[in-house]
Scaffold this motif. Structure first.
Motif, PDB file in Angstrom:
ATOM      1  N   ARG A   1      29.432  35.924  31.534  1.00 41.58           N
ATOM      2  CA  ARG A   1      30.544  36.468  30.763  1.00 41.58           C
ATOM      3  C   ARG A   1      30.314  37.930  30.400  1.00 41.58           C
ATOM      4  O   ARG A   1      29.204  38.455  30.546  1.00 41.58           O
ATOM      5  CB  ARG A   1      30.756  35.622  29.498  1.00 41.58           C
ATOM      6  CG  ARG A   1      31.008  34.163  29.836  1.00 41.58           C
ATOM      7  CD  ARG A   1      31.276  33.292  28.650  1.00 41.58           C
ATOM      8  NE  ARG A   1      32.644  33.466  28.156  1.00 41.58           N
ATOM      9  CZ  ARG A   1      33.286  32.566  27.417  1.00 41.58           C
ATOM     10  NH1 ARG A   1      32.693  31.427  27.109  1.00 41.58           N
ATOM     11  NH2 ARG A   1      34.516  32.774  27.002  1.00 41.58           N
TER      12      ARG A   1
ATOM     13  N   LYS B   1      37.745  29.749  24.374  1.00 43.74           N
ATOM     14  CA  LYS B   1      38.518  30.872  24.900  1.00 43.74           C
ATOM     15  C   LYS B   1      39.297  30.445  26.131  1.00 43.74           C
ATOM     16  O   LYS B   1      38.769  29.764  27.014  1.00 43.74           O
ATOM     17  CB  LYS B   1      37.576  32.034  25.253  1.00 43.74           C
ATOM     18  CG  LYS B   1      38.277  33.251  25.819  1.00 43.74           C
ATOM     19  CD  LYS B   1      39.199  33.905  24.795  1.00 43.74           C
ATOM     20  CE  LYS B   1      39.841  35.162  25.365  1.00 43.74           C
ATOM     21  NZ  LYS B   1      40.807  35.760  24.419  1.00 43.74           N
ATOM     22  N   THR B   2      40.561  30.840  26.184  1.00 43.23           N
ATOM     23  CA  THR B   2      41.443  30.492  27.295  1.00 43.23           C
ATOM     24  C   THR B   2      41.663  31.690  28.207  1.00 43.23           C
ATOM     25  O   THR B   2      41.922  32.799  27.744  1.00 43.23           O
ATOM     26  CB  THR B   2      42.802  29.998  26.774  1.00 43.23           C
ATOM     27  OG1 THR B   2      42.602  28.796  26.032  1.00 43.23           O
ATOM     28  CG2 THR B   2      43.762  29.709  27.925  1.00 43.23           C
ATOM     29  N   TYR B   3      41.535  31.440  29.508  1.00 45.62           N
ATOM     30  CA  TYR B   3      41.846  32.434  30.533  1.00 45.62           C
ATOM     31  C   TYR B   3      42.882  31.813  31.462  1.00 45.62           C
ATOM     32  O   TYR B   3      42.557  30.895  32.216  1.00 45.62           O
ATOM     33  CB  TYR B   3      40.600  32.814  31.332  1.00 45.62           C
ATOM     34  CG  TYR B   3      39.455  33.300  30.481  1.00 45.62           C
ATOM     35  CD1 TYR B   3      39.409  34.620  30.026  1.00 45.62           C
ATOM     36  CD2 TYR B   3      38.430  32.435  30.114  1.00 45.62           C
ATOM     37  CE1 TYR B   3      38.363  35.059  29.232  1.00 45.62           C
ATOM     38  CE2 TYR B   3      37.387  32.874  29.326  1.00 45.62           C
ATOM     39  CZ  TYR B   3      37.353  34.188  28.890  1.00 45.62           C
ATOM     40  OH  TYR B   3      36.315  34.610  28.100  1.00 45.62           O
TER      41      TYR B   3
ATOM     42  N   THR C   1      40.434  26.735  30.002  1.00 39.39           N
ATOM     43  CA  THR C   1      39.924  26.914  28.646  1.00 39.39           C
ATOM     44  C   THR C   1      38.443  26.556  28.619  1.00 39.39           C
ATOM     45  O   THR C   1      38.065  25.435  28.946  1.00 39.39           O
ATOM     46  CB  THR C   1      40.686  26.028  27.647  1.00 39.39           C
ATOM     47  OG1 THR C   1      42.053  26.445  27.617  1.00 39.39           O
ATOM     48  CG2 THR C   1      40.100  26.176  26.242  1.00 39.39           C
TER      49      THR C   1
ATOM     50  N   CYS D   1      35.392  38.257  28.516  1.00 36.60           N
ATOM     51  CA  CYS D   1      36.014  37.567  29.646  1.00 36.60           C
ATOM     52  C   CYS D   1      34.881  36.955  30.464  1.00 36.60           C
ATOM     53  O   CYS D   1      33.726  36.980  30.051  1.00 36.60           O
ATOM     54  CB  CYS D   1      36.869  38.520  30.485  1.00 36.60           C
ATOM     55  SG  CYS D   1      35.907  39.684  31.466  1.00 36.60           S
TER      56      CYS D   1
ATOM     57  N   LEU E   1      37.067  36.161  36.365  1.00 36.80           N
ATOM     58  CA  LEU E   1      38.324  35.810  35.695  1.00 36.80           C
ATOM     59  C   LEU E   1      38.905  37.000  34.952  1.00 36.80           C
ATOM     60  O   LEU E   1      39.917  36.876  34.280  1.00 36.80           O
ATOM     61  CB  LEU E   1      38.085  34.660  34.710  1.00 36.80           C
ATOM     62  CG  LEU E   1      37.391  33.414  35.255  1.00 36.80           C
ATOM     63  CD1 LEU E   1      37.431  32.294  34.228  1.00 36.80           C
ATOM     64  CD2 LEU E   1      38.013  32.956  36.556  1.00 36.80           C
ATOM     65  N   CYS E   2      38.259  38.152  35.051  1.00 34.86           N
ATOM     66  CA  CYS E   2      38.732  39.333  34.320  1.00 34.86           C
ATOM     67  C   CYS E   2      39.600  40.247  35.174  1.00 34.86           C
ATOM     68  O   CYS E   2      40.436  40.968  34.640  1.00 34.86           O
ATOM     69  CB  CYS E   2      37.542  40.177  33.845  1.00 34.86           C
ATOM     70  SG  CYS E   2      36.275  39.319  32.931  1.00 34.86           S
TER      71      CYS E   2
ATOM     72  N   ALA F   1      44.124  38.256  31.486  1.00 35.57           N
ATOM     73  CA  ALA F   1      43.044  37.452  32.070  1.00 35.57           C
ATOM     74  C   ALA F   1      43.589  36.319  32.936  1.00 35.57           C
ATOM     75  O   ALA F   1      43.189  35.187  32.836  1.00 35.57           O
ATOM     76  CB  ALA F   1      42.130  36.899  30.986  1.00 35.57           C
ATOM     77  N   THR F   2      44.534  36.660  33.790  1.00 34.53           N
ATOM     78  CA  THR F   2      45.062  35.684  34.735  1.00 34.53           C
ATOM     79  C   THR F   2      43.967  35.264  35.704  1.00 34.53           C
ATOM     80  O   THR F   2      43.228  36.095  36.218  1.00 34.53           O
ATOM     81  CB  THR F   2      46.249  36.285  35.525  1.00 34.53           C
ATOM     82  OG1 THR F   2      47.252  36.694  34.592  1.00 34.53           O
ATOM     83  CG2 THR F   2      46.824  35.265  36.483  1.00 34.53           C
ATOM     84  N   VAL F   3      43.860  33.984  35.964  1.00 29.52           N
ATOM     85  CA  VAL F   3      42.757  33.476  36.776  1.00 29.52           C
ATOM     86  C   VAL F   3      43.107  33.550  38.261  1.00 29.52           C
ATOM     87  O   VAL F   3      44.068  32.918  38.703  1.00 29.52           O
ATOM     88  CB  VAL F   3      42.424  32.017  36.398  1.00 29.52           C
ATOM     89  CG1 VAL F   3      41.274  31.505  37.252  1.00 29.52           C
ATOM     90  CG2 VAL F   3      42.079  31.930  34.917  1.00 29.52           C
TER      91      VAL F   3
END
Length: 248
Positions: A74, A154-156, A160, A183, A189-190, A197-199
């Motif tokens: 992360r 934390k959700t991306y 989650t 992120c 995922l960033c 932070a759309t995956v």
């Protein structure tokens, strides 16, 4: 029947009546005690089962979190302060670091490779952050290092991540006394959209390949539609037969 015999008979009847009354009272008290005892035993048994279930849930979610943490790296950027200027600067530093690392991390195939790559780029990361800070008129110092740190839930996008300890590239600006930003660097995922932070699908595929089905499923964030038509998320981690966040 003379009076003496009559008195004896009355006395005997009184004794038997008292004894019978005491017997009834004893039976009633015993029945009440037995009912209370059974109720208490049932309650205690239920509490033990509930406690055991919660312990099993906690152990299960802890195991899943640790396994997920082994497969990700992360990013943790901490602002100098909570002033608007320092918070805006934090985001600019974040963007410059993501741009610096994007190409190399996209080619990493494992957390170990990602950490090795990031460690080899410490000086570049620091130089990039310093340049961004100075370009924006500040003279804050920057610390760059990898550390195992605690992260909240934390959700991306539609994934989650559970709260717990994760290895992270840490970037501390100045006093590092402001709100932070984080992120997931690996899988990346960033990068597709640093703001939301759309995956990326490629990152999802990397996660699926490195996690068990249960671990990956625990990251999925179910969507529910509210009356206003907007989607809201319930954070759930499925742990075998236990639904940890919804059946507490």
């Amino acid at each position: 029947m003379n009076k003496t015999k009559l008195y004896k008979l009355i006395f005997i009847i009184a004794i038997y009546s008292a004894a019978f009354t005491l017997l009834l009272i004893s039976i009633k008290n015993y029945t009440s005690y037995l009912s209370t005892y059974k109720s208490n035993k049932t309650t205690q048994h239920t509490k033990v089962l509930s406690s055991t279930k919660h312990i099993e849930k906690a152990n299960c979610i802890n195991k899943i979190q640790k396994n997920i943490a082994k497969n990700v790296l992360r990013l943790h950027v901490i602002a100098n302060s909570d002033s608007d200027n320092d918070q805006n600067l934090k985001l600019k530093v974040r963007d410059s670091i993501l741009h610096e690392l994007q190409t190399g991390l996209n080619t990493a195939t494992s957390p170990a490779q990602a950490k090795q790559y990031v460690a080899s780029k410490f000086q570049n990361i620091k130089n990039t952050a310093n340049y961004t800070i100075h370009q924006n008129g500040y003279s804050y110092s920057v610390k760059v290092f990898i550390q195992n740190r605690y992260f909240p839930v934390k959700t991306y996008g539609d994934l989650t991540f559970p709260a717990g300890y994760y290895d992270a590239l840490c970037v501390e600006i100045g006093k590092a006394a402001g709100h932070n930003w984080w992120c997931v660097l690996f899988p990346s995922l960033c990068f597709e959209n640093a703001t939301t932070a759309t995956v990326p699908d490629e990152s999802k595929a990397k996660l699926k390949n490195s996690l068990t089905r249960e671990e990956y499923d625990s990251l999925e964030k179910p969507q529910h539609t509210k009356n206003d038509g907007k989607n809201t998320a319930d954070v759930k981690i499925r742990c075998g037969i236990y639904d940890v966040f919804t059946n507490n």
